[in-house]
Write a protein that holds these residues in place. Structure first.
Motif, PDB file in Angstrom:
ATOM      1  N   ASP A 134      11.233  -5.477   1.067  1.00  0.00           N
ATOM      2  CA  ASP A 134      11.141  -6.764   1.758  1.00  0.00           C
ATOM      3  C   ASP A 134       9.695  -7.257   1.808  1.00  0.00           C
ATOM      4  OD1 ASP A 134      13.862  -6.815   2.213  1.00  0.00           O
ATOM      5  OD2 ASP A 134      13.715  -5.996   4.245  1.00  0.00           O
ATOM      6  N   LYS A 135       8.777  -6.350   2.072  1.00  0.00           N
ATOM      7  CA  LYS A 135       7.369  -6.745   2.142  1.00  0.00           C
ATOM      8  C   LYS A 135       6.855  -7.186   0.778  1.00  0.00           C
ATOM      9  CE  LYS A 135       5.892  -4.118   6.204  1.00  0.00           C
ATOM     10  NZ  LYS A 135       4.950  -3.110   6.743  1.00  0.00           N
ATOM     11  N   ALA A 136       7.324  -6.538  -0.266  1.00  0.00           N
ATOM     12  CA  ALA A 136       6.919  -6.961  -1.611  1.00  0.00           C
ATOM     13  C   ALA A 136       7.378  -8.387  -1.885  1.00  0.00           C
ATOM     14  CB  ALA A 136       7.477  -6.002  -2.658  1.00  0.00           C
ATOM     15  N   THR A 137       8.580  -8.716  -1.430  1.00  0.00           N
ATOM     16  CA  THR A 137       9.093 -10.073  -1.591  1.00  0.00           C
ATOM     17  C   THR A 137       8.218 -11.072  -0.850  1.00  0.00           C
ATOM     18  OG1 THR A 137      11.363  -9.264  -1.836  1.00  0.00           O
ATOM     19  CG2 THR A 137      11.088 -11.568  -1.219  1.00  0.00           C
ATOM     20  N   VAL A 138       7.825 -10.713   0.376  1.00  0.00           N
ATOM     21  CA  VAL A 138       6.954 -11.591   1.165  1.00  0.00           C
ATOM     22  C   VAL A 138       5.593 -11.753   0.487  1.00  0.00           C
ATOM     23  CG1 VAL A 138       5.715 -11.815   3.354  1.00  0.00           C
ATOM     24  CG2 VAL A 138       8.106 -11.108   3.345  1.00  0.00           C
ATOM     25  N   VAL A 139       5.049 -10.655  -0.003  1.00  0.00           N
ATOM     26  CA  VAL A 139       3.736 -10.706  -0.656  1.00  0.00           C
ATOM     27  C   VAL A 139       3.773 -11.606  -1.886  1.00  0.00           C
ATOM     28  CG1 VAL A 139       2.101  -9.324  -2.002  1.00  0.00           C
ATOM     29  CG2 VAL A 139       2.874  -8.518   0.228  1.00  0.00           C
ATOM     30  N   LEU A 140       4.846 -11.535  -2.642  1.00  0.00           N
ATOM     31  CA  LEU A 140       4.978 -12.408  -3.810  1.00  0.00           C
ATOM     32  C   LEU A 140       4.981 -13.879  -3.403  1.00  0.00           C
ATOM     33  CD1 LEU A 140       7.603 -10.616  -6.076  1.00  0.00           C
ATOM     34  CD2 LEU A 140       5.294 -11.289  -6.729  1.00  0.00           C
ATOM     35  N   GLN A 145      -3.276 -10.827   1.007  1.00  0.00           N
ATOM     36  CA  GLN A 145      -3.878  -9.548   0.642  1.00  0.00           C
ATOM     37  C   GLN A 145      -3.660  -8.490   1.707  1.00  0.00           C
ATOM     38  OE1 GLN A 145      -7.912  -9.851  -1.144  1.00  0.00           O
ATOM     39  NE2 GLN A 145      -7.642 -12.047  -0.912  1.00  0.00           N
ATOM     40  N   LEU A 146      -3.675  -8.900   2.978  1.00  0.00           N
ATOM     41  CA  LEU A 146      -3.482  -7.936   4.058  1.00  0.00           C
ATOM     42  C   LEU A 146      -2.085  -7.335   3.999  1.00  0.00           C
ATOM     43  CD1 LEU A 146      -4.608  -6.563   6.561  1.00  0.00           C
ATOM     44  CD2 LEU A 146      -3.790  -8.505   7.922  1.00  0.00           C
ATOM     45  N   ASP A 147      -1.091  -8.189   3.782  1.00  0.00           N
ATOM     46  CA  ASP A 147       0.285  -7.683   3.636  1.00  0.00           C
ATOM     47  C   ASP A 147       0.395  -6.767   2.423  1.00  0.00           C
ATOM     48  OD1 ASP A 147       1.183  -9.014   5.868  1.00  0.00           O
ATOM     49  OD2 ASP A 147       1.984 -10.727   4.772  1.00  0.00           O
ATOM     50  N   ALA A 148      -0.295  -7.127   1.350  1.00  0.00           N
ATOM     51  CA  ALA A 148      -0.259  -6.299   0.144  1.00  0.00           C
ATOM     52  C   ALA A 148      -0.841  -4.919   0.420  1.00  0.00           C
ATOM     53  CB  ALA A 148      -1.026  -6.990  -0.984  1.00  0.00           C
ATOM     54  N   GLY A 152       0.674  -0.090   0.808  1.00  0.00           N
ATOM     55  CA  GLY A 152       0.165   1.236   0.504  1.00  0.00           C
ATOM     56  C   GLY A 152       0.400   2.208   1.644  1.00  0.00           C
ATOM     57  N   LEU A 153       0.279   1.729   2.886  1.00  0.00           N
ATOM     58  CA  LEU A 153       0.527   2.571   4.054  1.00  0.00           C
ATOM     59  C   LEU A 153       2.008   2.909   4.173  1.00  0.00           C
ATOM     60  CD1 LEU A 153      -1.800   0.745   6.635  1.00  0.00           C
ATOM     61  CD2 LEU A 153      -2.320   2.746   5.208  1.00  0.00           C
ATOM     62  N   ALA A 197       7.046  -0.814  -5.993  1.00  0.00           N
ATOM     63  CA  ALA A 197       6.820  -1.917  -5.060  1.00  0.00           C
ATOM     64  C   ALA A 197       5.331  -2.065  -4.759  1.00  0.00           C
ATOM     65  CB  ALA A 197       7.608  -1.685  -3.773  1.00  0.00           C
ATOM     66  N   VAL A 198       4.643  -0.948  -4.619  1.00  0.00           N
ATOM     67  CA  VAL A 198       3.190  -0.990  -4.408  1.00  0.00           C
ATOM     68  C   VAL A 198       2.489  -1.572  -5.635  1.00  0.00           C
ATOM     69  CG1 VAL A 198       1.122   0.424  -4.063  1.00  0.00           C
ATOM     70  CG2 VAL A 198       3.172   0.863  -2.708  1.00  0.00           C
ATOM     71  N   ASN A 199       2.982  -1.244  -6.816  1.00  0.00           N
ATOM     72  CA  ASN A 199       2.415  -1.828  -8.028  1.00  0.00           C
ATOM     73  C   ASN A 199       2.543  -3.351  -8.025  1.00  0.00           C
ATOM     74  OD1 ASN A 199       1.681   0.636  -9.091  1.00  0.00           O
ATOM     75  ND2 ASN A 199       3.478   0.839 -10.389  1.00  0.00           N
ATOM     76  N   VAL A 200       3.667  -3.858  -7.510  1.00  0.00           N
ATOM     77  CA  VAL A 200       3.832  -5.307  -7.386  1.00  0.00           C
ATOM     78  C   VAL A 200       2.734  -5.876  -6.503  1.00  0.00           C
ATOM     79  CG1 VAL A 200       5.316  -7.132  -6.447  1.00  0.00           C
ATOM     80  CG2 VAL A 200       6.326  -5.284  -7.803  1.00  0.00           C
ATOM     81  N   ALA A 201       2.481  -5.218  -5.375  1.00  0.00           N
ATOM     82  CA  ALA A 201       1.426  -5.687  -4.473  1.00  0.00           C
ATOM     83  C   ALA A 201       0.058  -5.641  -5.145  1.00  0.00           C
ATOM     84  CB  ALA A 201       1.424  -4.835  -3.205  1.00  0.00           C
ATOM     85  N   ARG A 202      -0.188  -4.604  -5.926  1.00  0.00           N
ATOM     86  CA  ARG A 202      -1.471  -4.519  -6.634  1.00  0.00           C
ATOM     87  C   ARG A 202      -1.659  -5.698  -7.584  1.00  0.00           C
ATOM     88  NH1 ARG A 202      -0.477   1.423  -7.291  1.00  0.00           N
ATOM     89  NH2 ARG A 202      -1.911   2.484  -5.866  1.00  0.00           N
ATOM     90  N   GLN A 203      -0.589  -6.058  -8.257  1.00  0.00           N
ATOM     91  CA  GLN A 203      -0.678  -7.186  -9.182  1.00  0.00           C
ATOM     92  C   GLN A 203      -0.929  -8.493  -8.441  1.00  0.00           C
ATOM     93  OE1 GLN A 203      -0.908  -6.973 -12.446  1.00  0.00           O
ATOM     94  NE2 GLN A 203      -0.722  -4.750 -12.274  1.00  0.00           N
ATOM     95  N   VAL A 204      -0.350  -8.623  -7.247  1.00  0.00           N
ATOM     96  CA  VAL A 204      -0.598  -9.830  -6.459  1.00  0.00           C
ATOM     97  C   VAL A 204      -2.062  -9.901  -6.034  1.00  0.00           C
ATOM     98  CG1 VAL A 204      -0.055 -11.017  -4.293  1.00  0.00           C
ATOM     99  CG2 VAL A 204       1.791 -10.041  -5.676  1.00  0.00           C
ATOM    100  N   VAL A 205      -2.630  -8.766  -5.619  1.00  0.00           N
ATOM    101  CA  VAL A 205      -4.048  -8.741  -5.261  1.00  0.00           C
ATOM    102  C   VAL A 205      -4.904  -9.133  -6.461  1.00  0.00           C
ATOM    103  CG1 VAL A 205      -5.969  -7.253  -4.574  1.00  0.00           C
ATOM    104  CG2 VAL A 205      -3.770  -7.070  -3.406  1.00  0.00           C
ATOM    105  N   TYR A 206      -4.565  -8.592  -7.621  1.00  0.00           N
ATOM    106  CA  TYR A 206      -5.305  -8.954  -8.838  1.00  0.00           C
ATOM    107  C   TYR A 206      -5.158 -10.442  -9.144  1.00  0.00           C
ATOM    108  CZ  TYR A 206      -6.468  -9.343 -13.769  1.00  0.00           C
ATOM    109  OH  TYR A 206      -7.006  -9.744 -14.963  1.00  0.00           O
TER     110      TYR A 206
END
Length: 214
Positions: A134-140, A145-148, A152-153, A197-206
């Protein structure tokens, strides 16, 4: 390709990723229902839905050459196009891992894969994986960046639960080798699902910063 047409295609691209992310979250919930509730219908629904995720990834991959060839994107747009391919791959793999969990449950149906001794830890993994999805969906959607970073946690929680599960399996597990193998695989599938899912967040940060670290 005109700017308006390019922007339309970029919007379509992000829309496809959003749909994939929601579908991947739905898949892990269905797989967990099949596993923990012995819900055959839920498991079979996950298997059927995987073809949809595969098709969405194919659409993403088909759009990328059009955007690159017909319009030379600026740096931010280029990052979006490149990240979209990677994110689509991670989301499609998340769907595959949910399928693996569902298949374990269906293979043993109507016998439960998760005996009482492992119910709590496997439930913890299932809940954490769904929350991460769910968080990955929100981050997308928000590109926050904070949500992303928070993902990791959450991933650490899944890793800790997997370690607890493995500890149970190697310390006088009373349900036999076959049960231990099933649960070891299930734990691995949840752990890998969270990693993607964490990889998705990493890509969003990038995408936002140009920095891949998370």
């Amino acid at each position: 390709m005109t700017r308006d047409r390019r922007d339309e295609r970029l919007d379509q691209l992000t829309g496809l990723l959003a749909t994939m992310s929601r579908d991947a979250a739905t898949a892990i919930r269905g797989a967990s229902a099949a596993l923990l509730d012995i819900d055959r219908d839920a498991g079979e629904s996950v298997l059927r839905g995987d073809a949809v995720l595969d098709g969405l990834r194919a659409k993403v991959e088909a759009m990328v050459p059009l955007l690159l060839v017909r319009h030379q994107p600026v740096a931010s747009d280029l990052r979006l196009v490149l990240c979209a391919m990677r994110i689509a791959g991670d989301l499609e793999r998340m769907g595959d891992l949910a399928v693996h969990i569902a298949k374990v449950a269906l293979m043993r149906y109507p016998i439960t894969v998760v005996p009482p001794a492992a119910s709590e830890v496997v439930t913890d993994m299932a809940v954490a994986a769904a929350r991460i999805a769910d968080k990955a969906t929100v981050v997308l959607a928000t590109r926050d960046q904070l949500d992303a970073t928070q993902l990791g946690l959450d991933d650490d929680e899944v890793d800790a639960a997997q370690a607890r599960l493995l500890s149970l399996l190697v310390s006088g597990w009373p349900y036999g080798v076959e049960s231990a193998i099933d649960l070891a695989l299930v734990g691995r599938y949840y752990e890998r699902y969270a990693d993607h899912a964490v990889n998705v967040a990493r890509q969003v940060v990038y995408l936002v910063t140009g920095d891949i670290r998370l």
